[in-house]
Design a protein around this motif. Structure first.
Motif, short mmCIF file in Angstrom:
data_model
loop_
_atom_site.label_atom_id
_atom_site.label_comp_id
_atom_site.label_asym_id
_atom_site.label_seq_id
_atom_site.Cartn_x
_atom_site.Cartn_y
_atom_site.Cartn_z
N SER A 1 0.81 -1.22 0.00
CA SER A 1 0.00 0.00 0.00
C SER A 1 0.84 1.27 0.00
O SER A 1 0.30 2.37 0.08
CB SER A 1 -0.91 0.00 1.23
N ARG A 2 2.17 1.10 -0.03
CA ARG A 2 3.10 2.22 0.01
C ARG A 2 2.95 3.05 1.29
O ARG A 2 3.22 4.24 1.30
CB ARG A 2 2.90 3.15 -1.19
N GLY A 3 2.48 2.42 2.38
CA GLY A 3 2.33 3.14 3.65
C GLY A 3 3.52 2.89 4.55
O GLY A 3 4.40 2.06 4.27
N ARG A 4 3.57 3.65 5.67
CA ARG A 4 4.67 3.52 6.62
C ARG A 4 4.42 2.31 7.53
O ARG A 4 3.32 2.11 8.04
CB ARG A 4 4.79 4.77 7.48
N ILE A 5 5.47 1.51 7.76
CA ILE A 5 5.35 0.31 8.59
C ILE A 5 5.03 0.68 10.03
O ILE A 5 4.19 0.07 10.68
CB ILE A 5 6.65 -0.51 8.53
N ASP A 6 5.71 1.77 10.55
CA ASP A 6 5.51 2.12 11.94
C ASP A 6 4.08 2.60 12.21
O ASP A 6 3.56 2.44 13.31
CB ASP A 6 6.51 3.18 12.39
N ASP A 7 3.42 3.20 11.19
CA ASP A 7 2.03 3.62 11.38
C ASP A 7 1.12 2.42 11.58
O ASP A 7 0.21 2.44 12.41
CB ASP A 7 1.55 4.43 10.18
N HIS A 8 1.35 1.37 10.82
CA HIS A 8 0.54 0.15 10.96
C HIS A 8 0.76 -0.50 12.32
O HIS A 8 -0.18 -0.95 12.97
CB HIS A 8 0.90 -0.85 9.84
N ILE A 9 2.01 -0.56 12.74
CA ILE A 9 2.33 -1.17 14.04
C ILE A 9 1.70 -0.35 15.17
O ILE A 9 1.13 -0.90 16.13
CB ILE A 9 3.86 -1.27 14.22
N LEU A 10 1.77 1.01 15.07
CA LEU A 10 1.19 1.88 16.08
C LEU A 10 -0.33 1.71 16.16
O LEU A 10 -0.90 1.64 17.25
CB LEU A 10 1.55 3.34 15.78
N PHE A 11 -0.98 1.62 15.00
CA PHE A 11 -2.43 1.43 14.99
C PHE A 11 -2.81 0.12 15.66
O PHE A 11 -3.74 0.05 16.46
CB PHE A 11 -2.93 1.46 13.55
N ASN A 12 -2.07 -0.93 15.35
CA ASN A 12 -2.35 -2.24 15.95
C ASN A 12 -2.11 -2.21 17.45
O ASN A 12 -2.86 -2.80 18.23
CB ASN A 12 -1.46 -3.30 15.30
N ARG A 13 -1.08 -1.50 17.88
CA ARG A 13 -0.75 -1.41 19.31
C ARG A 13 -1.86 -0.69 20.09
O ARG A 13 -2.26 -1.13 21.17
CB ARG A 13 0.57 -0.67 19.47
N GLU A 14 -2.39 0.39 19.52
CA GLU A 14 -3.47 1.12 20.17
C GLU A 14 -4.73 0.27 20.28
O GLU A 14 -5.45 0.32 21.28
CB GLU A 14 -3.77 2.40 19.39
N GLU A 15 -4.98 -0.54 19.27
CA GLU A 15 -6.14 -1.42 19.31
C GLU A 15 -5.98 -2.48 20.41
O GLU A 15 -6.93 -2.79 21.13
CB GLU A 15 -6.32 -2.10 17.95
N ILE A 16 -4.76 -3.01 20.55
CA ILE A 16 -4.50 -4.01 21.59
C ILE A 16 -4.66 -3.39 22.98
O ILE A 16 -5.24 -4.00 23.89
CB ILE A 16 -3.08 -4.60 21.42
N ILE A 17 -4.16 -2.17 23.16
CA ILE A 17 -4.28 -1.48 24.45
C ILE A 17 -5.75 -1.25 24.79
O ILE A 17 -6.18 -1.47 25.94
CB ILE A 17 -3.51 -0.14 24.43
N THR A 18 -6.54 -0.83 23.80
CA THR A 18 -7.97 -0.61 24.02
C THR A 18 -8.65 -1.90 24.45
O THR A 18 -9.48 -1.91 25.38
CB THR A 18 -8.63 -0.07 22.75
N GLN A 19 -8.30 -3.00 23.79
CA GLN A 19 -8.89 -4.30 24.14
C GLN A 19 -8.47 -4.73 25.54
O GLN A 19 -9.30 -5.22 26.32
CB GLN A 19 -8.47 -5.35 23.11
N ASN A 20 -7.20 -4.52 25.88
CA ASN A 20 -6.71 -4.90 27.21
C ASN A 20 -7.41 -4.11 28.32
O ASN A 20 -7.77 -4.66 29.36
CB ASN A 20 -5.20 -4.70 27.30
N ARG A 21 -7.59 -2.82 28.08
CA ARG A 21 -8.26 -1.99 29.07
C ARG A 21 -9.72 -2.41 29.24
O ARG A 21 -10.28 -2.38 30.35
CB ARG A 21 -8.16 -0.50 28.70
N TYR A 22 -10.34 -2.82 28.15
CA TYR A 22 -11.73 -3.29 28.22
C TYR A 22 -11.81 -4.59 29.01
O TYR A 22 -12.76 -4.81 29.77
CB TYR A 22 -12.28 -3.48 26.81
#
Length: 667
Positions: A22-43
């Motif tokens: 997709s020609r996107g930045r790798i760190d942006d994808h990793i950061l998005f996934n990390r935020e989703e995991i944190i949200t799930q953990n807090r829930y």
């Protein structure tokens, strides 16, 4: 292959591959996934906190024989059925619980582990304590309430309660539990050291401690090496108030053991309770009793810890009297010699006129003490209300004594109606035929029996009660309490000038300038009398109605509870204080009234805490640690403070306890 495709390394490579496409930045994808995991953990943690608090509210055990079994794990499993994120987390944890060769596989971090559950409970307790301490520090005054009892592990368990004024939404006194500890050493020195150590750990200054209340136990009340005396040496403002409810119940104990006739009556009731406590005998009683009422026999317990139990047990006996007669009649036909003999003896004794008359007299007397005892236990009470309440109780017994002849005449009629209603014939009515008495002679005999009971039982017990009330509640002999009465609403309505000598002990204890107190009091009097009708007090009625032992079914002095509560509030320090805080012209008087309200009147809140200890620390939970027991009791008792917290703040505090939790819950 399957193990590799589910590994974190493979997942990161997949993200990198998708980012390249997709020609996107790798760190942006990793950061998005990390935020989703944190949200799930807090829930997930949010649901775990809900489960913890639910079990604590119901005083329910968390675990069974191990940390993987019990109510907590079952409740989490039940919640997960409707929470996909939690269900996925539990399934993942379950899949990792196994062995690979000689290596045990465990999840990276287990949110529902024994340690993390205890940590969450501790965090909630700390937040509640911090809120209590913040309120106390802002108020600059608190009192101490102590009580202890042996728990199931045969240790002395002591509850530490703090009384202070909560300013919102309107000023009112509250009593909060801050600590529970167990000890094998019940000496005054050891308990004092434990108490002061806890106060120091909570950063509560001893100069803010202005009162203490305990029962009359020898290690608490004494004036030399007992708890109250030792604490007073460390905190010179902490005046001791002997629990009013304990004092009153000591009088009730004297009533139940005073005079031969009363002792005989109480002995029969206790013997009857023990006899009917057998399984088969109880079954016979239940068969008759369940036809119309669900009330059962209660033991009249000879202890100060069972508030108002004597009156309730006596009233219950009279309510189920006909079923007791029916039960004993059936049991007297038993083939068992012991059952036959005891039931016959009890049946003849509880049908006696003097026994039933004794019950009716005891009911009148204990009803007066019962009403006072119930009213005494409200947290909203202060010493001004107690002084008035005790005086009111004395007046009730003085009226009983003054109207003794009329009361006994009325009771005789009531006893006869009661016996006729229950088809009971007694020996006193057979005397006429046995001794061949004419009607006049029989009437004279009845009058002689009434006179004998009046002079040997009724008047002596009433005189004893009045004497005990004067002795145990002798405020005139205590200069401090006597001087407090000057500042009551009745004192505010009095136009007499006060002298320095009349308040010398109060101003000396609290280091006030006596002349400033007198000047402010004189100026405040007319303002209070003019503003009395506009002082807000509706919430005080609700507070007293919501107290743990507030009994909505019990009317006091033939008035409704709300009317009676309003009446007692007229004598309270809280109404003048609510007016004082609206003005800046009376700083010394405002502080003085704050101290008066903060002074405890009973140790009932500590008694309630002890009752909760027995619910939480049971025979099968007798190894629960002191720290976890304290967490459970404090959260359960002060759940109203927890309800004001945001769960997200609790999760954040939990995350900050370790770096690994912080990475998973904060990032």
């Amino acid at each position: 292959m399957e193990r590799h495709t589910t590994s974190p390394v493979h997942a990161d490579c997949e993200y990198a591959h998708m980012a390249w496409i997709s020609r996107g930045r790798i760190d942006d994808h990793i950061l998005f996934n990390r935020e989703e995991i944190i949200t799930q953990n807090r829930y997930i943690i949010h649901n775990i906190i809900d489960a913890i608090v639910y079990l604590i509210r119901g005083n329910i055990a968390f675990w069974g024989s191990n940390s993987h079994d019990g109510n907590f794990s079952r409740l989490i499993t039940l919640i997960s059925k409707n929470v996909p994120v939690l269900r996925a987390y539990l399934e993942k944890n379950s899949s990792l619980q196994g062995k690979s060769g000689n290596k045990i596989l465990r999840p990276q971090i287990n949110f529902i582990s024994y340690g993390h559950v205890k940590k969450l409970a501790k965090i909630i307790k700390i937040k509640i304590l911090n809120e209590i301490i913040k309120q106390i520090i802002s108020n600059c005054a608190f009192s101490l309430i102590l009580d202890g009892t042996y728990d199931i592990s045969k240790k002395e368990c002591v509850a530490l309660i703090i009384r202070y004024i909560q300013e919102y939404p309107h000023p009112h006194p509250v009593e909060r539990i801050i600590n529970i500890f167990t000890t094998s050493d019940t000496t005054g020195e050891n308990i004092k050291n434990n108490v002061l150590t806890k106060l120091k750990a909570l950063h509560l200054p001893l100069e803010y401690l202005i009162g203490q209340s305990m029962d009359g136990a020898s290690n608490m009340r004494g004036v030399n090496k007992e708890v109250q005396a030792l604490i007073f040496k460390e905190a010179p403002k902490a005046i001791y108030v002997w629990c009013h409810a304990h004092r009153l119940n000591l009088i009730v104990i004297r009533i139940c053991g005073y005079g031969n006739e009363i002792k005989k009556t109480m002995g029969i009731l206790d013997e009857l309770y023990n006899f009917m406590n057998g399984v088969k005998r109880q079954g016979v009683f239940t068969k008759f009793q369940m036809q119309k009422t669900k009330k059962s026999l209660k033991r009249i317990k000879n202890t100060t810890r069972n508030w108002a139990s004597s009156f309730k047990a006596l009233q219950n006996f009279l309510d189920v009297y006909e079923y007791i007669i029916a039960s004993l009649t059936e049991l007297s036909n038993s083939d068992d010699a012991i059952t036959f003999s005891i039931s016959e003896g009890l049946l003849s004794r509880i049908k006696r006129y003097d026994f039933i008359l004794g019950l009716f007299i005891l009911r009148i007397i204990l009803k007066c003490t019962h009403e006072t005892c119930i009213e005494m236990q409200a947290i909203g009470n202060d010493l001004a209300m107690m002084i008035k309440l005790i005086q009111h109780t004395k007046n009730k017994f003085q009226r009983l004594r003054a109207n003794g002849d009329n009361i006994l005449t009325s009771l005789h009629t009531d006893v006869k109606s009661f016996m006729d209603k229950n088809n009971v014939t007694t020996d006193i009515y057979n005397i006429k035929s046995i001794f061949k008495l004419d009607q006049k002679e029989f009437d004279n005999y009845i009058e002689q029996q009434k006179e004998k009971y009046k002079n040997e039982n009724f008047y002596p017990v009433i005189n004893m009660i009045i004497e005990q009330l004067n002795e145990r509640f002798n405020y005139e002999s205590l200069n401090f309490l006597n001087q407090i009465s000057i500042f009551t609403p009745a004192g505010l309505a009095d136009n007499e000038n006060i002298e320095i000598s009349q308040i010398s002990e109060i101003v000396c204890l609290y280091n006030f300038d006596p002349q400033k107190i007198i000047d402010e009091f004189s100026n405040f009097r007319p303002l209070y009398l003019d503003s009395l009708s506009i002082i807000y007090s509706k919430d005080l009625i609700n507070i007293r109605k919501n107290d743990t032992l507030y009994d909505e079914s019990e009317n006091i002095i033939n008035d409704s509870k709300m009317t009676e509560t309003k009446r007692w509030l007229k004598y309270s320090f809280i109404l003048p204080y609510r007016l004082l805080i609206k003005s800046s012209s009376f700083p010394y008087l405002k502080t003085l009234y704050k101290y008066f309200i903060t002074l405890p009147t009973t140790s009932c809140s500590a008694e309630r805490a002890m009752s909760k200890v027995k619910i939480v620390k049971t025979r099968i939970r007798n190894k629960i640690s002191d720290s976890f027991l304290e967490n459970l009791l404090l959260i359960s008792s002060e759940i109203d403070i927890y309800d004001t917290f945001k769960t997200e703040d609790i999760i954040t505090d939990f995350a900050l306890t370790s770096k690994r939790l912080s990475n998973l819950l904060i990032g």
